[in-house]
Design a protein around this motif. Structure first.
Motif, PDB file in Angstrom:
ATOM      1  N   ASN A  66     -14.195   9.470  -8.649  1.00  0.00           N
ATOM      2  CA  ASN A  66     -13.720   8.536  -7.962  1.00  0.00           C
ATOM      3  C   ASN A  66     -12.681   8.700  -7.253  1.00  0.00           C
ATOM      4  N   PHE A  67     -12.113   7.776  -6.245  1.00  0.00           N
ATOM      5  CA  PHE A  67     -11.080   8.206  -5.471  1.00  0.00           C
ATOM      6  C   PHE A  67     -10.475   6.788  -5.161  1.00  0.00           C
ATOM      7  N   ALA A  68      -9.116   6.937  -4.399  1.00  0.00           N
ATOM      8  CA  ALA A  68      -8.277   5.703  -4.082  1.00  0.00           C
ATOM      9  C   ALA A  68      -8.006   5.850  -2.427  1.00  0.00           C
ATOM     10  N   PHE A  69      -7.900   4.753  -1.970  1.00  0.00           N
ATOM     11  CA  PHE A  69      -7.603   4.637  -0.505  1.00  0.00           C
ATOM     12  C   PHE A  69      -6.090   4.804  -0.641  1.00  0.00           C
ATOM     13  N   GLN A  70      -5.575   5.501   0.631  1.00  0.00           N
ATOM     14  CA  GLN A  70      -4.001   5.328   0.536  1.00  0.00           C
ATOM     15  C   GLN A  70      -3.635   4.008   1.688  1.00  0.00           C
ATOM     16  N   SER A  71      -2.559   3.455   1.371  1.00  0.00           N
ATOM     17  CA  SER A  71      -2.058   2.274   2.236  1.00  0.00           C
ATOM     18  C   SER A  71      -1.053   2.683   3.150  1.00  0.00           C
ATOM     19  N   ASN A  72      -0.994   3.849   3.660  1.00  0.00           N
ATOM     20  CA  ASN A  72      -0.613   3.960   5.181  1.00  0.00           C
ATOM     21  C   ASN A  72      -1.216   3.455   6.146  1.00  0.00           C
ATOM     22  N   ALA A  73      -0.470   2.980   7.117  1.00  0.00           N
ATOM     23  CA  ALA A  73      -1.297   2.285   8.183  1.00  0.00           C
ATOM     24  C   ALA A  73      -2.205   3.168   8.846  1.00  0.00           C
ATOM     25  N   ASN A 100      -8.046   0.056   9.858  1.00  0.00           N
ATOM     26  CA  ASN A 100      -7.332   0.471  11.030  1.00  0.00           C
ATOM     27  C   ASN A 100      -7.850   1.507  12.128  1.00  0.00           C
ATOM     28  N   PHE A 101      -9.277   1.761  11.528  1.00  0.00           N
ATOM     29  CA  PHE A 101      -9.982   2.928  12.559  1.00  0.00           C
ATOM     30  C   PHE A 101     -10.604   2.282  13.491  1.00  0.00           C
ATOM     31  N   ASP A 102     -11.441   2.846  14.506  1.00  0.00           N
ATOM     32  CA  ASP A 102     -12.210   2.427  15.416  1.00  0.00           C
ATOM     33  C   ASP A 102     -13.392   1.876  14.820  1.00  0.00           C
ATOM     34  N   GLU A 103     -14.203   1.241  15.519  1.00  0.00           N
ATOM     35  CA  GLU A 103     -15.379   0.443  15.014  1.00  0.00           C
ATOM     36  C   GLU A 103     -16.540   1.408  14.606  1.00  0.00           C
ATOM     37  N   ALA A 104     -16.685   2.621  15.158  1.00  0.00           N
ATOM     38  CA  ALA A 104     -17.655   3.558  14.977  1.00  0.00           C
ATOM     39  C   ALA A 104     -17.087   4.119  13.560  1.00  0.00           C
ATOM     40  N   GLU A 147      -4.145   2.290  -3.201  1.00  0.00           N
ATOM     41  CA  GLU A 147      -2.760   2.296  -3.559  1.00  0.00           C
ATOM     42  C   GLU A 147      -1.941   1.399  -2.864  1.00  0.00           C
ATOM     43  N   GLN A 148      -1.155   0.794  -3.550  1.00  0.00           N
ATOM     44  CA  GLN A 148      -0.002  -0.154  -3.027  1.00  0.00           C
ATOM     45  C   GLN A 148       0.809   0.300  -2.069  1.00  0.00           C
ATOM     46  N   PRO A 149       0.818  -0.358  -0.704  1.00  0.00           N
ATOM     47  CA  PRO A 149       1.685   0.111   0.367  1.00  0.00           C
ATOM     48  C   PRO A 149       3.251   0.461  -0.073  1.00  0.00           C
ATOM     49  N   LEU A 150       3.956   1.140   0.321  1.00  0.00           N
ATOM     50  CA  LEU A 150       5.145   1.601   0.179  1.00  0.00           C
ATOM     51  C   LEU A 150       6.113   0.479   0.316  1.00  0.00           C
ATOM     52  N   ASP A 151       5.999  -0.439   1.068  1.00  0.00           N
ATOM     53  CA  ASP A 151       6.998  -1.530   1.387  1.00  0.00           C
ATOM     54  C   ASP A 151       6.425  -3.051   1.008  1.00  0.00           C
ATOM     55  N   HIS A 152       5.251  -3.058   0.453  1.00  0.00           N
ATOM     56  CA  HIS A 152       4.628  -4.237   0.008  1.00  0.00           C
ATOM     57  C   HIS A 152       5.063  -4.825  -1.483  1.00  0.00           C
ATOM     58  N   ASN A 179      -2.701  11.115   2.182  1.00  0.00           N
ATOM     59  CA  ASN A 179      -1.225  11.123   1.372  1.00  0.00           C
ATOM     60  C   ASN A 179      -0.723  10.049   2.016  1.00  0.00           C
ATOM     61  N   ALA A 180      -0.230   9.053   1.578  1.00  0.00           N
ATOM     62  CA  ALA A 180       0.490   7.993   2.334  1.00  0.00           C
ATOM     63  C   ALA A 180       1.886   8.323   2.560  1.00  0.00           C
ATOM     64  N   GLN A 181       2.448   9.464   1.966  1.00  0.00           N
ATOM     65  CA  GLN A 181       3.939   9.951   1.984  1.00  0.00           C
ATOM     66  C   GLN A 181       3.923  11.109   2.733  1.00  0.00           C
ATOM     67  N   SER A 182       3.060  11.488   3.448  1.00  0.00           N
ATOM     68  CA  SER A 182       2.946  12.679   4.459  1.00  0.00           C
ATOM     69  C   SER A 182       2.541  12.275   5.782  1.00  0.00           C
ATOM     70  N   SER A 183       2.875  13.208   6.795  1.00  0.00           N
ATOM     71  CA  SER A 183       2.405  13.125   8.318  1.00  0.00           C
ATOM     72  C   SER A 183       1.094  12.808   8.484  1.00  0.00           C
ATOM     73  N   THR A 184       0.627  11.822   9.330  1.00  0.00           N
ATOM     74  CA  THR A 184      -0.845  11.691   9.348  1.00  0.00           C
ATOM     75  C   THR A 184      -1.553  11.993  10.792  1.00  0.00           C
ATOM     76  N   ASP A 185      -0.422  12.723  11.399  1.00  0.00           N
ATOM     77  CA  ASP A 185      -0.783  13.230  12.898  1.00  0.00           C
ATOM     78  C   ASP A 185      -2.153  13.956  12.861  1.00  0.00           C
ATOM     79  N   GLU A 186      -2.534  14.662  11.984  1.00  0.00           N
ATOM     80  CA  GLU A 186      -3.651  15.531  11.873  1.00  0.00           C
ATOM     81  C   GLU A 186      -4.847  14.743  11.264  1.00  0.00           C
TER      82      GLU A 186
END
Length: 722
Positions: free
Chosen positions: A511-518, A524-528, A242-247, A486-493
């Motif tokens: 099928n599925f779509a990646f969300q473009s929240n940072a 943006n995740f760790d190497e493992a 999904e396109q990032p919100l500010d892109h 959900n790119a529009q929801s809190s990602t704390d959990e």
């Protein structure tokens, strides 16, 4: 009026008509094997299969793909003390009793569905009927739910967007009910009276279908009756983002280039609203939003360099207060109020929050214009469209064809989405195209793809998105496109553990779509975690021939890609309790982790043997197992007698060789069933205690333990090891 008489007045092999008193007629048709249509109303309303005129034909086309009956039955009088008639076709019977009126659906002589004591009652444009429910009987279907897949105890309204309703209800006990109407239908599933399924319908004629058979056969007959989905293009089976919100579009293209550099697969981009096309002043056709897309051809060329396709939002609307709004209003091309003025709707995301008027898609010229414009856009290179128009249209709004209220709320999203699919499909045979939408309506099962709900980035959110896919699948819709968070929801959990469990489930789905929240971008995740993401993306592309085969299978059987336990194993009551397990197509059982931890309990349905895709071990069904499941695995089991056909590892679908779509075949015991695979590449035959498989030249064969494989060119012989 309460039906209290039953006098036979006409009999044909395809229909029996009765006088039921009060100036009403009842027609019973053996519509197809195991399917009966019952209509009740004034004689003039039942004289034809549809309402008179073009308006009636348009309504019938939205509801039924096959209005004519193709079944035949034997009509016989009931014997003994009970008076009445029975229509018999094959192993099913519809029994109509008189004094008092009674209706009973039977299979193999056993009652499946019995009219309740309330019977059938009719008044001007309003009908009620009810069916008896057994104390432990479960009811599935009827649209989307994120709770228990069993809808018993709920009340569902067909035209309320919040109810997310679809019209098919069925029971594992072997019956199904479909109310064939665009009017408001209320389904009371044992809410007011615990032992009754009560239906209230706002329509001049009562029209419903009863199905007798296994749930899979009910879905088969229902989708044959009401229409089946077309097929998606091969590229749409790849991973989406999904396109990032500010892109801007340029920034999104740069993100795709970075994904490719880090070996993250992408085939499609879901561009965010507002709509890409708007009505420009002095033009009566929607055109590109020049502020966002000053050079559309150049923009699509940038994405095309990466072999990535775009999905852009659209809406059949014009902004209020513009020259176009006035011009379209003067032409009578907008939905209007009772005074004839165009109704102004409050702004939505697709219109950038600005008030708008809706095109009157019941007007054939308007519908054709809108569809033709999108066909041209598809020819220009637009890969797919997204359109959500299931608004709560006020009862005061009237369409040109006279539709208003529940009928208009039901028919409008169907017209909009069907027009977009026809535009995308063009002249392809079979029809092929993708239209994203979150709308649910009568006829939604004909169209690809259904958008997933927006859910929290929590374990409960993961359960929610899976349950909605299983519930709409049980209602006849073949595909839900999951969103990975959900790119529009809190990602704390959203921990790496939850992210990988969510991704594993989504890989084993349509099928599925990646969300473009940072915090949700896989790079943006760790190497493992990224290493596990790579593994799952490789699995996704290897599964494409199988999953696309399951979607193509839906065009023949009506069965969804993700199938609930109740749908797949109706005779196994224990299996129905495990309602976050599912079948991916006919061959693979998936039991995704729904909570934190590596130890999982799974249930393997009885009467089958199951082969662990991770270990190759064989398990007898009917047992609960506790297994250890790391972040790089998902509990998945092959069903004995089936095969799993896998494609090659690829970075995107542009690397697929259409002549060599398959790479490897996994066998689960002796092959018995033809495999689900894109374009039916393989066939299985049994002779002399062996299985012969044609079409496997050059592929790797992974037989189960205890089998021997002998190859001769494109033919493979599978036999027991000696």
């Amino acid at each position: 009026m309460y039906l209290d008489t039953l006098k036979l007045i006409e009999t044909l092999s395809t229909k029996a008509s009765f006088d039921v008193g009060g100036g009403f007629r009842l027609a019973a048709e053996p519509h197809a094997p195991g399917v009966y249509r019952i209509r009740c109303g004034r004689p003039e309303a039942l004289a034809g299969d549809v309402l008179p005129g073009s308006r009636g034909r348009a309504h019938a086309e939205v509801l039924l793909a096959r209005p004519e009956a193709i079944g035949e039955s034997v009509l016989e009088p009931l014997t003994g003390e009970v008076k009445g008639w029975q229509l018999t076709q094959g192993d099913s019977t519809l029994e109509l009793q008189s004094n008092p009126f009674q209706l009973i659906l039977k299979r193999h002589g056993k009652p499946l569905l019995v009219l309740s004591a309330a019977g059938i009652q009719g008044a001007e444009n309003f009908w009620t009927l009810g069916f008896e429910l057994q104390p432990t009987e479960k009811i599935f279907g009827l649209g989307e739910t994120h709770g228990d897949l069993d809808r018993r105890g709920e009340t569902i309204l067909s035209d309320d967007p919040e109810h997310r309703a679809l019209p098919l209800a069925w029971s594992p006990n072997g019956w199904g009910v479909y109310v064939n109407s665009l009017g408001r239908v209320e389904h009371d599933l044992g809410c007011e009276s615990a032992d009754e399924y009560a239906i209230a319908l706002e329509d001049s004629t009562l029209d419903f279908f009863l199905f007798a058979g296994e749930p899979a056969e009910i879905l088969n007959q229902y989708t044959q009756l009401t229409g089946r989905a077309g097929q998606p293009a091969l590229w749409s089976m790849g991973v989406w983002v999904e396109q990032p919100l500010d892109h801007s579009a340029t920034q999104t293209a740069e993100m795709i280039a970075d994904f490719r550099a880090q070996h993250v697969s992408v085939d499609g981009v879901l561009m965010l609203p507002p709509a890409a096309w708007t009505y420009q002043d002095s033009k009566l056709l929607p055109d590109w939003d020049s502020e966002r897309f000053p050079d559309p051809k150049q923009m699509m060329g940038v994405f095309g360099k990466h072999a990535v396709h775009l999905c852009l939002h659209t809406i059949p609307a014009t902004l209020a207060g513009t020259t176009n709004f006035t011009e379209l209003e003067d032409r009578g091309w907008l939905l209007a109020n009772e005074r004839g003025d165009a109704h102004v709707f409050e702004g939505v995301v697709a219109t950038g929050g600005k008030p708008f008027g809706l095109l009157d898609l019941t007007h054939r010229d308007v519908l054709n214009m809108w569809s033709e414009r999108h066909r041209h856009l598809a020819e220009e290179g637009v890969g797919a469209t997204a359109c959500d128009v299931q608004f709560d249209i006020p009862d005061s709004v009237v369409a040109r064809g006279g539709e208003t209220g529940a009928v208009l709320r039901s028919i409008y999203p169907a017209l909009a989405r069907r027009a977009l699919f026809e535009a995308a499909a063009g002249h392809r045979v079979p029809p092929e195209g993708v239209v994203f939408s979150s709308d649910l309506f009568a006829g939604a099962q004909r169209l690809l793809w259904q958008s997933a709900p927006r859910v929290p980035n929590t374990w409960a959110g993961l359960q929610h998105t899976l349950r909605t896919a299983l519930s709409i699948g049980a209602s006849g819709v073949p595909v839900q496109m999951h969103a990975l968070g959900n790119a529009q929801s809190s990602t704390d959990e959203m921990t790496p553990e939850l992210y990988l469990r969510w991704l594993a489930m989504a890989v084993f789905s349509a099928n599925f779509a990646f969300q473009s929240n940072a915090q949700l971008i896989p790079t943006n995740f760790d190497e493992a975690t990224r290493a596990h993401v790579q593994t799952w993306l490789q699995w996704r592309y290897r599964l494409i021939p199988y999953v696309l085969g399951a979607i193509e299978d839906a065009a023949r059987t009506g069965l969804p890609v993700q199938r609930s336990m109740a749908l797949s194993f109706p005779a196994d009551e224990e299996a129905q309790r495990w309602d976050t397990q599912y079948m991916l197509g006919p061959a693979v059982l998936v039991a995704p982790a729904m909570q934190s931890g590596t130890e999982l309990q799974i249930y393997l349905p009885k009467g089958e043997a199951w082969w662990d895709l991770n270990t190759g071990w064989r398990y007898e069904g009917g047992s609960v197992w506790t297994i250890s499941c790391g972040l790089g695995t998902i509990p998945a089991f092959g069903r004995e007698g089936h095969m799993l056909c896998l494609g090659p590892t690829a970075k995107h679908t542009g690397e697929f060789n259409s002549a060599r779509i398959l790479d490897e075949v996994w066998m689960f015991g002796m092959p018995v069933h033809n495999p689900v695979v894109m374009r039916n590449k393989i066939r299985v035959m049994q002779m002399q205690g062996s299985s012969y498989i044609k079409g496997l030249e050059g592929l790797r064969i992974s037989p189960s333990e205890g089998l021997e494989v002998k190859r001769r060119g494109a033919e493979v012989r599978i036999s027991r090891a000696r």
